[in-house]
Scaffold this active site. Structure first.
Site, PDB file in Angstrom:
ATOM      1  N   LYS A 112      77.219  18.187  15.779  1.00 26.00           N
ATOM      2  CA  LYS A 112      76.260  17.191  15.299  1.00 26.00           C
ATOM      3  C   LYS A 112      75.584  16.508  16.484  1.00 26.00           C
ATOM      4  O   LYS A 112      76.236  15.808  17.249  1.00 26.00           O
ATOM      5  CB  LYS A 112      76.959  16.129  14.442  1.00 26.00           C
ATOM      6  CG  LYS A 112      75.938  15.282  13.676  1.00 26.00           C
ATOM      7  CD  LYS A 112      76.535  14.041  13.060  1.00 26.00           C
ATOM      8  CE  LYS A 112      76.502  12.866  13.996  1.00 26.00           C
ATOM      9  NZ  LYS A 112      75.154  12.466  14.438  1.00 26.00           N
TER      10      LYS A 112
ATOM     11  N   GLU B 193      84.197  11.390  26.043  1.00 29.33           N
ATOM     12  CA  GLU B 193      83.389  10.968  27.203  1.00 29.33           C
ATOM     13  C   GLU B 193      82.621   9.738  26.760  1.00 29.33           C
ATOM     14  O   GLU B 193      81.715   9.835  25.942  1.00 29.33           O
ATOM     15  CB  GLU B 193      82.418  12.077  27.614  1.00 29.33           C
ATOM     16  CG  GLU B 193      83.070  13.378  28.015  1.00 29.33           C
ATOM     17  CD  GLU B 193      83.919  13.262  29.253  1.00 29.33           C
ATOM     18  OE1 GLU B 193      83.712  12.325  30.048  1.00 29.33           O
ATOM     19  OE2 GLU B 193      84.825  14.095  29.428  1.00 29.33           O
TER      20      GLU B 193
ATOM     21  N   CYS C 286      74.829   7.607  31.328  1.00 28.66           N
ATOM     22  CA  CYS C 286      76.163   7.001  31.449  1.00 28.66           C
ATOM     23  C   CYS C 286      76.582   6.905  32.912  1.00 28.66           C
ATOM     24  O   CYS C 286      77.455   6.125  33.257  1.00 28.66           O
ATOM     25  CB  CYS C 286      77.168   7.820  30.661  1.00 28.66           C
ATOM     26  SG  CYS C 286      77.152   9.550  31.150  1.00 28.66           S
TER      27      CYS C 286
ATOM     28  N   GLU D  11      78.533  -2.758  28.893  1.00 22.76           N
ATOM     29  CA  GLU D  11      77.526  -1.714  29.138  1.00 22.76           C
ATOM     30  C   GLU D  11      76.193  -2.107  28.493  1.00 22.76           C
ATOM     31  O   GLU D  11      76.139  -2.405  27.308  1.00 22.76           O
ATOM     32  CB  GLU D  11      78.007  -0.387  28.541  1.00 22.76           C
ATOM     33  CG  GLU D  11      77.086   0.761  28.883  1.00 22.76           C
ATOM     34  CD  GLU D  11      77.503   2.083  28.237  1.00 22.76           C
ATOM     35  OE1 GLU D  11      77.811   2.087  27.035  1.00 22.76           O
ATOM     36  OE2 GLU D  11      77.503   3.101  28.947  1.00 22.76           O
TER      37      GLU D  11
END
Ligand code: NAD
Length: 480
Positions: A173, A248, A282, A384
């Site tokens: 997906k 991850e 990232c 973040e």
């Protein structure tokens, strides 16, 4: 308006319930295509197709699997320009970036694992002549691969390619925010003659189609890249089902700059590590720590250079930054800029939304932003943001730099700039992150272990690590 379809059992099909989601072009803010709002029924069909395909696919010779994958990457390479444009329209990233990084890297990912699988060997352990153990590695069965929106085809292929190369069938997906190039990849798989059911691509929302993949009892491994909160939810579901997981997740990466570094190279690279892909990587450095005696010099030069970066329509070759991927994400980044001010930060440059003219008037653009004056442990410096926003902080000693660098719950990557070799090695060992780049950024050898520690993830991708993840080892012990 292009209608994206699911790719199940070798065919392009609409979702069973017929529901669809809007797909936005971030450069204009307009809906330009729609995608399936799939649910567990669609995932169920995909899993059934994968189950049916598995015996033949896993029994194929490695060379045959490899040749099929190489055929797909060959077609992708031929259509690089078309895919690059599609990625840019879907994500908002500059076209030069899709053309030079995203799509070439997707090609490399497939080539790397298609050929890597040919060279893969497992271990043998000799027990001083009394017995021999050897490790058989077989594919797991059906793997679920779930990817994010920031590097859409790049990260999608980074998971799907090793899973397929090692003989698994896949239900994948892509992000609902950027589904287009994964859809186009399904067309290439059909053209290349990939047997039906080997790869199934189900489009839709994370909480619906994604959850259906994670909870499906016949999917034995989940490879996920995305946010830390989502990773935690996936781990909570998958752990009691004894699924293998590779996660991850997010990052809040430090860039540590010593005055003895190659200054010009550091400055050029730090601009890139801060703002490439609108800071939506990232691996971007978002906390810049500078040795005190070089702080003012850095701050002035870096702010000047940042002010000159052109934000513009992604198709414009002169735009260094394009549009932010979605309205929701754009608002999240703006809210963090407000938070930084509230926490006492001083905006050195940027900090504002940009309104483009003409057809780009509804797009989501932000100025690259540099902030100083914040404590290392405030929210702006520990959460973040995932946008074109960096903070800068001075430090006195190596110990202080390490304390600040290691002072968040994340641990994906760290960047270190110094010409002092001893210091570089010593600090690399003490930085709590899965990757340390010394005097460089985003220099990637696909054979190296890739991933993070702490809340940045569990497990590693890349090279043999990914191939091990997508196989089940069996120890065979023979008494002599
Ligand atoms: P996200 O977690 O919102 O979504 C990622 C994917 O997971 C999407 O396909 C989404 O539909 C799906 N998903 C969402 N909820 C789910 C659920 N409950 N069950 C199953 N699937 C679900 O992340 P995002 O906003 O798309 O991506 C940005 C995040 O990804 C950032 O935190 C970034 O740091 C991280 N990221 C990490 C890496 C890495 O290699 N560590 C690389 C790229 C991005």
């Amino acid at each position: 308006m292009k209608k994206i379809l699911n790719y199940i059992n070798g065919e392009l099909v609409p979702p069973v319930k017929g529901k669809r989601l809007d797909n936005y072009n971030p450069s204009t803010g307009e809906v330009y295509s729609t995608l399936p709002d799939s649910d567990e029924e669609d995932v169920h069909s995909a899993v059934e197709a994968a189950k049916a395909a598995f015996p033949n696919w896993s029994a194929l010779r490695k060379e045959e699997r490899s040749a099929l994958l190489m055929k797909i990457s060959g077609l992708l390479e031929k259509r690089l320009e078309e895919f690059a444009l599609a990625e840019t329209i879907d994500n908002g990233k500059p076209l030069w970036l899709s053309r030079s990084v995203d799509i070439p890297r997707a090609v490399s990912n497939i080539n790397f694992f298609a050929t890597g699988a040919l060279h893969y060997a497992s271990e043998a352990h000799d027990m001083d002549g009394k017995a021999i153990n050897y490790t058989l590695r077989s594919p797991i069965g059906i793997a679920g691969c779930i990817s994010p929106w920031n590097l859409p085809l790049y990260l999608f292929t980074w998971k799907v390619a090793p899973a397929l190369a090692m003989g698994n069938c896949v239900v994948a997906k892509p992000s609902e925010v950027t589904p287009m190039t994964a859809f186009m990849l399904s067309e290439l798989c059909m053209e290349a003659g990939l047997p039906k059911g080997v790869l199934n691509i189900v489009h839709g929302l994370g909480g619906k189609a994604g959850t259906a993949i994670v909870t499906h009892p016949d999917i034995k491994a989940i490879s996920f890249t995305g946010g830390t909160k989502t990773g935690a939810a996936i781990a909570a579901t998958a752990a009691p089902m004894f699924k293998k997981i590779s996660l991850e997740l997010g990052g809040k990466n430090p860039v540590i700059i010593f005055g003895d570094c190659n200054w010009d190279e550091m400055m050029r690279t730090t601009i890139n590590s801060s703002f490439t892909n609108q800071g939506e990587i990232c691996l971007c450095g978002s906390r810049i720590l500078v040795e005190k005696h070089s702080y003012d010099r850095f701050k002035n030069e870096f702010s000047e250079k940042t002010k000159k970066l052109k934000v513009g329509p992604p198709a414009d070759e002169t735009s260094k930054l394009g549009a932010i991927v979605s309205k929701q994400h754009y608002e999240k980044i703006l809210s963090y800029i407000e938070l930084a001010k509230h926490e006492g930060g001083k905006i050195l440059c940027g900090g504002n939304a940009i309104k483009m003219g003409g057809k780009y008037g509804g797009g989501w653009y932000l100025e690259p932003t540099v902030i100083e004056g914040l404590p290392y442990n405030c929210r702006t410096n520990t959460e973040e943001i995932f946008g074109p926003v960096v903070t800068i902080m001075p430090f006195d000693t190596e110990e202080e730099a390490l304390k600040i660098a290691n002072g968040t719950e994340y641990g994906l990557t760290s960047m270190l700039w110094t010409e002092n070799l001893t210091r570089a090695h010593k600090m690399a060992a003490q930085l709590r992150s899965g990757i340390v780049w010394i005097n460089c950024w985003l220099l990637r050898d696909l054979r190296t272990p890739f991933g993070g520690v702490k809340n940045s993830g569990v497990g590693r991708e890349g090279g043999w690590e990914a191939m091990r993840f997508f196989t089940e080892p069996k120890n065979v012990c023979i008494k002599l």
